[in-house]
Design a protein around this motif. Sequence first.
Motif, PDB file in Angstrom:
ATOM      1  N   GLY B  83       0.776  -1.242   0.000  1.00 30.59           N
ATOM      2  CA  GLY B  83       0.000   0.000   0.000  1.00 30.59           C
ATOM      3  C   GLY B  83       0.803   1.284   0.000  1.00 30.59           C
ATOM      4  O   GLY B  83       0.235   2.365  -0.076  1.00 30.59           O
ATOM      5  N   GLY B  84       2.126   1.193   0.081  1.00 27.34           N
ATOM      6  CA  GLY B  84       2.936   2.409   0.086  1.00 27.34           C
ATOM      7  C   GLY B  84       3.223   2.884  -1.331  1.00 27.34           C
ATOM      8  O   GLY B  84       2.899   2.198  -2.303  1.00 27.34           O
ATOM      9  N   PRO B  85       3.823   4.081  -1.443  1.00 23.28           N
ATOM     10  CA  PRO B  85       4.151   4.604  -2.771  1.00 23.28           C
ATOM     11  C   PRO B  85       5.008   3.613  -3.555  1.00 23.28           C
ATOM     12  O   PRO B  85       5.973   3.066  -3.030  1.00 23.28           O
ATOM     13  CB  PRO B  85       4.963   5.862  -2.448  1.00 23.28           C
ATOM     14  CG  PRO B  85       4.505   6.276  -1.105  1.00 23.28           C
ATOM     15  CD  PRO B  85       4.178   5.005  -0.374  1.00 23.28           C
ATOM     16  N   GLY B  86       4.625   3.389  -4.809  1.00 22.38           N
ATOM     17  CA  GLY B  86       5.391   2.494  -5.668  1.00 22.38           C
ATOM     18  C   GLY B  86       4.939   1.048  -5.595  1.00 22.38           C
ATOM     19  O   GLY B  86       5.369   0.216  -6.382  1.00 22.38           O
ATOM     20  N   GLU B  87       4.048   0.745  -4.665  1.00 23.95           N
ATOM     21  CA  GLU B  87       3.597  -0.636  -4.490  1.00 23.95           C
ATOM     22  C   GLU B  87       2.249  -0.775  -5.192  1.00 23.95           C
ATOM     23  O   GLU B  87       1.426   0.127  -5.112  1.00 23.95           O
ATOM     24  CB  GLU B  87       3.510  -0.929  -2.989  1.00 23.95           C
ATOM     25  CG  GLU B  87       3.421  -2.387  -2.652  1.00 23.95           C
ATOM     26  CD  GLU B  87       2.045  -2.940  -2.903  1.00 23.95           C
ATOM     27  OE1 GLU B  87       1.963  -3.984  -3.570  1.00 23.95           O
ATOM     28  OE2 GLU B  87       1.067  -2.328  -2.456  1.00 23.95           O
ATOM     29  N   THR B  88       2.019  -1.891  -5.887  1.00 26.42           N
ATOM     30  CA  THR B  88       0.850  -1.970  -6.770  1.00 26.42           C
ATOM     31  C   THR B  88      -0.082  -3.150  -6.504  1.00 26.42           C
ATOM     32  O   THR B  88      -0.977  -3.414  -7.304  1.00 26.42           O
ATOM     33  CB  THR B  88       1.312  -2.043  -8.240  1.00 26.42           C
ATOM     34  OG1 THR B  88       2.266  -3.098  -8.356  1.00 26.42           O
ATOM     35  CG2 THR B  88       1.913  -0.736  -8.705  1.00 26.42           C
TER      36      THR B  88
END
Lengths: 462, 108
Positions: B83-88
Amino acid sequence: MRKVSLLVSTGNLGDNIIEEGSFYEGVKRDIDFFGADAGTADAGPTFLGADMPHNPYEWERHDLEIMLVESRKKKVPMIVGSCSTTGTDRGVNLYADIIRTVAKERKMEPFTMALIYSQIPMDTLRSRVRSGGTEVLGAAFPLTDEVLDNTTNVTASMGIEQIVHALAKGADVIIAGRSCDDTLLAAYPVFKGFDRGVSLHMGKAAECASLVCWPQKVKESIIGTVYDDCFTIEPMHPDQQATPHSVAAHSMYERTNPFVQALPGGILDMHESVYEAQTDRICRVTGSRFVPSPDGSYKVKLEGAGEAGHRVYHLVGVRDTRAIAHMDQILADTRKKVSQIIGAHRDGLYELLFHVYGANAVMQEIEPVKQTLSHEVAVVIEVISKDVELATSVAKCAKFRFFYMSYPGQMNSSGGSVALLTDEPLFPKNKAYRWTVDHLLTLSDPLDPEIFRYTFETVSGK
Amino acid sequence: MKTKNICDLARTIRSKNAGSFMITLEIIFADRGVYERVKKSGAVTQQAIADAYSLPAERIEDFMFFDPGMGIKANIRRRIPSGGPGETDVYGCQQYAPLFALEVPWDD
């Protein structure tokens, strides 16, 4: 034969509503307590980081209301943990208000409600970290000042002891902060003197309600019953079965190890667990053991998240197969050009990410297919920055430069290389957050009053 | 030697978060005989899963057979927490498809 039976109807209270048919089927039985966990980190870090609800209010209220009404009719405890997905103080207060409101509307007889708060003030956490009370768990990094500076909210996941304390004080309804789902359901049997290992494995098997049965259904009720030397799982939906295979297989779900489950104060050891069919619908499990920590330590899991910045998107499509064939180069060129224009001195102030759907957006660096066969791809341009204006400029710049890209074998002219989904950039309502804390905190007292805080009140609708 | 594809042998092939920092992979069988035969075949190993993902073997952690659940399990540490930036893949639930490449020697 003495026993204690739990009715559990949801593995995640409020993320959808409990199915009422099997719930009321379960209510007809001899039930000793109602339990439900409402928490999950699966939903992502935003809800803890921003301390905001994940679920619609009416779904939370629906589930709490039917549990409260039936548990008060039977005069048995109702235990709910990890309120409002994250178990923050806000979540506990939200659920407490729902309980008070329902009690009033339904003109209920007086009962005792315990609230257990488990959100940790940042100052308390900092002092615990300084005194060496924390260690890594899921996160691979220590809790440095930088990590703590980038953390907004942290909770501690309670175990059995904190719930038992509230039961011992006479609580009829327990509304708890962040909790381990298995210990939340095991606490009442342990309070009544049943074996910890058996109770914990029952809690673990029952924590997702009907997901432990086949065929799989969600939000259907099951009954977990703890005896002195075993526990059983029985579905309340007529089409479901709890089989030795379905219950054993559930031990694997969302866990790295199906044989061992760590919890505050020790582990649940399932190496010797035996799963048997008591009937074609009821599974019986024996042999599960609680093993206290060899050093006698009591460690609780900390969960924390913090703000990463604003998030701005452009969504662009590419149908030109000759461009798709050179996507890696095009993205690298775009990134280089954006840095030049925005200024290399500002490189550290934003993150620019390209997610190429149709190629490797879903699996990223672990995607084994290196060259897409798709005739079209979507490129999600994502920019994260504390500065929303900068994030917007970077997103626009990346889109613009992408539009004018060049690559070997190009057939179109410049200015025709991407299909924009929207003319303007896309702005999510909320900022972006990330998990920052997944660590253990050692407590010398499981009831450490700085970590777990209690209030008791009489709730009456009269 | 003939082979059978894992999808023709298993009941469930899935992935899911195991905490916010790990993804757990699972292959679950419906039939005890099929499960035992796959286990004995030696075709599903830490290395075989690593090959299916084109990853070095050490990226595939905790590989194990779980007899009571007739399951095979392994874990992959996330490069970026869920769920963090860059995670999809917030739930980690679409990371299993490369397992479809597993072939098990099967002569009949």
